[in-house]
Design a protein around this motif. Structure first.
Motif, mmCIF file in Angstrom:
data_model
loop_
_atom_site.group_PDB
_atom_site.id
_atom_site.type_symbol
_atom_site.label_atom_id
_atom_site.label_comp_id
_atom_site.label_asym_id
_atom_site.label_seq_id
_atom_site.Cartn_x
_atom_site.Cartn_y
_atom_site.Cartn_z
ATOM 1 N N HIS A 171 0.816 -1.214 0.000
ATOM 2 C CA HIS A 171 0.000 0.000 0.000
ATOM 3 C C HIS A 171 0.852 1.268 0.000
ATOM 4 C CE1 HIS A 171 0.931 -0.779 4.217
ATOM 5 N NE2 HIS A 171 0.749 0.517 4.443
ATOM 6 N N ARG A 172 0.227 2.333 -0.427
ATOM 7 C CA ARG A 172 0.802 3.671 -0.337
ATOM 8 C C ARG A 172 -0.333 4.680 -0.485
ATOM 9 N NH1 ARG A 172 3.940 5.060 -5.968
ATOM 10 N NH2 ARG A 172 2.198 4.679 -7.364
ATOM 11 N N PHE A 173 -0.049 5.923 -0.072
ATOM 12 C CA PHE A 173 -1.038 6.995 -0.131
ATOM 13 C C PHE A 173 -0.571 8.076 -1.097
ATOM 14 C CE2 PHE A 173 -2.146 4.791 3.647
ATOM 15 C CZ PHE A 173 -3.508 4.968 3.794
ATOM 16 N N LEU A 174 -1.524 8.659 -1.811
ATOM 17 C CA LEU A 174 -1.241 9.708 -2.778
ATOM 18 C C LEU A 174 -2.157 10.890 -2.509
ATOM 19 C CD1 LEU A 174 -1.694 6.741 -4.439
ATOM 20 C CD2 LEU A 174 -0.380 8.056 -6.071
ATOM 21 N N ASN A 175 -1.673 12.080 -2.793
ATOM 22 C CA ASN A 175 -2.503 13.277 -2.693
ATOM 23 C C ASN A 175 -2.423 13.985 -4.038
ATOM 24 O OD1 ASN A 175 -3.819 15.651 -2.189
ATOM 25 N ND2 ASN A 175 -2.661 16.170 -0.351
ATOM 26 N N ARG A 176 -3.512 13.924 -4.789
ATOM 27 C CA ARG A 176 -3.550 14.550 -6.110
ATOM 28 C C ARG A 176 -4.221 15.920 -6.064
ATOM 29 N NH1 ARG A 176 -4.562 9.015 -8.134
ATOM 30 N NH2 ARG A 176 -2.598 8.392 -9.081
ATOM 31 N N SER A 177 -4.606 16.357 -4.883
ATOM 32 C CA SER A 177 -5.324 17.631 -4.755
ATOM 33 C C SER A 177 -4.342 18.785 -4.547
ATOM 34 C CB SER A 177 -6.307 17.569 -3.587
ATOM 35 O OG SER A 177 -5.610 17.686 -2.360
ATOM 36 N N ASN A 178 -4.901 19.982 -4.479
ATOM 37 C CA ASN A 178 -4.101 21.184 -4.230
ATOM 38 C C ASN A 178 -4.029 21.528 -2.751
ATOM 39 O OD1 ASN A 178 -3.540 21.671 -6.982
ATOM 40 N ND2 ASN A 178 -5.568 22.589 -7.238
ATOM 41 N N LEU A 179 -4.618 20.688 -1.897
ATOM 42 C CA LEU A 179 -4.656 20.947 -0.459
ATOM 43 C C LEU A 179 -3.949 19.832 0.299
ATOM 44 C CD1 LEU A 179 -8.409 21.985 -0.173
ATOM 45 C CD2 LEU A 179 -6.422 23.513 -0.238
ATOM 46 N N ILE A 180 -3.417 20.164 1.460
ATOM 47 C CA ILE A 180 -2.763 19.173 2.300
ATOM 48 C C ILE A 180 -3.813 18.184 2.826
ATOM 49 C CG2 ILE A 180 -2.929 20.434 4.475
ATOM 50 C CD1 ILE A 180 0.021 19.609 4.958
ATOM 51 N N ALA A 181 -3.443 16.936 2.956
ATOM 52 C CA ALA A 181 -4.331 15.915 3.537
ATOM 53 C C ALA A 181 -3.732 15.475 4.874
ATOM 54 C CB ALA A 181 -4.472 14.722 2.608
ATOM 55 N N HIS A 182 -4.577 15.395 5.884
ATOM 56 C CA HIS A 182 -4.148 14.928 7.210
ATOM 57 C C HIS A 182 -4.765 13.556 7.423
ATOM 58 C CE1 HIS A 182 -2.621 18.900 8.193
ATOM 59 N NE2 HIS A 182 -3.742 19.397 7.713
ATOM 60 N N VAL A 183 -3.914 12.559 7.665
ATOM 61 C CA VAL A 183 -4.387 11.183 7.822
ATOM 62 C C VAL A 183 -3.869 10.641 9.150
ATOM 63 C CG1 VAL A 183 -4.439 8.872 6.816
ATOM 64 C CG2 VAL A 183 -4.284 10.878 5.310
ATOM 65 N N LEU A 184 -4.783 10.114 9.962
ATOM 66 C CA LEU A 184 -4.430 9.504 11.243
ATOM 67 C C LEU A 184 -4.287 7.998 11.028
ATOM 68 C CD1 LEU A 184 -4.118 9.745 14.363
ATOM 69 C CD2 LEU A 184 -6.582 9.260 14.485
ATOM 70 N N PHE A 185 -3.143 7.446 11.449
ATOM 71 C CA PHE A 185 -2.889 6.013 11.320
ATOM 72 C C PHE A 185 -2.913 5.354 12.694
ATOM 73 C CE2 PHE A 185 -0.875 7.774 7.578
ATOM 74 C CZ PHE A 185 -1.292 6.910 6.595
ATOM 75 N N VAL A 186 -3.542 4.194 12.756
ATOM 76 C CA VAL A 186 -3.543 3.363 13.950
ATOM 77 C C VAL A 186 -2.931 2.033 13.545
ATOM 78 C CG1 VAL A 186 -4.945 2.307 15.757
ATOM 79 C CG2 VAL A 186 -5.673 4.485 14.741
ATOM 80 N N LEU A 187 -1.794 1.684 14.137
ATOM 81 C CA LEU A 187 -1.122 0.420 13.832
ATOM 82 C C LEU A 187 -1.210 -0.490 15.057
ATOM 83 C CD1 LEU A 187 0.539 2.729 12.118
ATOM 84 C CD2 LEU A 187 1.922 0.750 11.571
ATOM 85 N N THR A 188 -1.659 -1.699 14.828
ATOM 86 C CA THR A 188 -1.802 -2.666 15.908
ATOM 87 C C THR A 188 -1.071 -3.945 15.534
ATOM 88 O OG1 THR A 188 -3.813 -3.655 15.013
ATOM 89 C CG2 THR A 188 -4.092 -1.774 16.482
ATOM 90 N N PRO A 189 -0.684 -4.740 16.515
ATOM 91 C CA PRO A 189 -0.121 -6.061 16.170
ATOM 92 C C PRO A 189 -1.153 -6.867 15.409
ATOM 93 C CG PRO A 189 0.196 -5.567 18.494
ATOM 94 C CD PRO A 189 -0.723 -4.515 17.958
ATOM 95 N N LYS A 190 -0.704 -7.693 14.482
ATOM 96 C CA LYS A 190 -1.671 -8.467 13.693
ATOM 97 C C LYS A 190 -2.428 -9.429 14.577
ATOM 98 C CE LYS A 190 1.367 -12.116 12.007
ATOM 99 N NZ LYS A 190 1.936 -12.754 10.840
ATOM 100 N N ILE A 191 -3.638 -9.696 14.205
ATOM 101 C CA ILE A 191 -4.515 -10.560 14.988
ATOM 102 C C ILE A 191 -4.225 -11.995 14.626
ATOM 103 C CG2 ILE A 191 -6.922 -11.175 15.445
ATOM 104 C CD1 ILE A 191 -7.583 -8.250 14.711
#
Length: 191
Positions: A171-191
């Protein structure tokens, strides 16, 4: 064996009692679910038993709590707060476009990691892909819009949208807009 003084054994018993009651289990129900005898559980709760680590592991798993929480004597509430001015900031490949703020520093001793990413306009988190082998990830778009590519398929995300990224998913994230994007990530140990 669990090595400790009388205070630690008593505290362990009180902690176990609290977790059992939070789960609305009787001693007998906990005994049946865990396979540990009711008399041993009763003795542990009263501070009269010195259980082995394997017994405590089984009980913790049955109660669905991390094993280490049975050994915490007091919570240092100062360690539960992460101040913005003290947090570590990490930059990904292109430091001009992707900044991640680590919201849960190591001193918090949590299995969950929170990161806030500022993805600048017309940028991408990485030219290749991320793959987590031992973590599961949730991403919440806090503001702006972004795209996420998972296994070469792209999805548009708006403010408030959430994506779950299981282990081994490229996976990866892209921002194609003219504005900043704020993304909150939550990482947990795999189930």
């Amino acid at each position: 064996m669990y090595g400790g003084n009388i205070f630690q054994v008593n505290h362990l018993g009180k902690t176990l009692l609290n977790y059992r009651q939070q789960n609305k289990l009787t001693i007998r129900e906990l005994a049946v679910q865990s396979g540990i005898s009711a008399s041993l559980i009763r003795q542990i709760e009263r501070g009269r038993a010195n259980p082995s680590l394997s017994v405590l592991t089984i009980i913790a798993n049955t109660l669905n709590v991390p094993l280490y929480t049975l050994f915490i004597n007091d919570v240092d509430t100062d360690s539960l707060i992460s101040r913005k001015k003290d947090r570590k900031i990490i930059y990904r490949q292109d430091s001009a476009h992707t900044v991640q703020d680590i919201l849960t520093p190591d001193f918090m001793r949590t299995h969950i990691k929170l990161l806030m990413m500022d993805l600048k306009p017309h940028s991408v988190t990485t030219k290749s892909y991320y793959v987590h082998e031992d973590k599961e990830e949730l991403a919440v778009v806090m503001s702006g819009t972004t795209q996420v590519e998972m296994n070469a398929k792209e999805y548009s995300l708006q403010e408030g949208d959430v994506v779950r990224i299981p282990p081994y998913v490229k996976h990866r994230f892209l921002n194609r807009s003219n504005l900043i994007a704020h993304v909150l990530f939550v990482l947990t140990p795999k189930i």
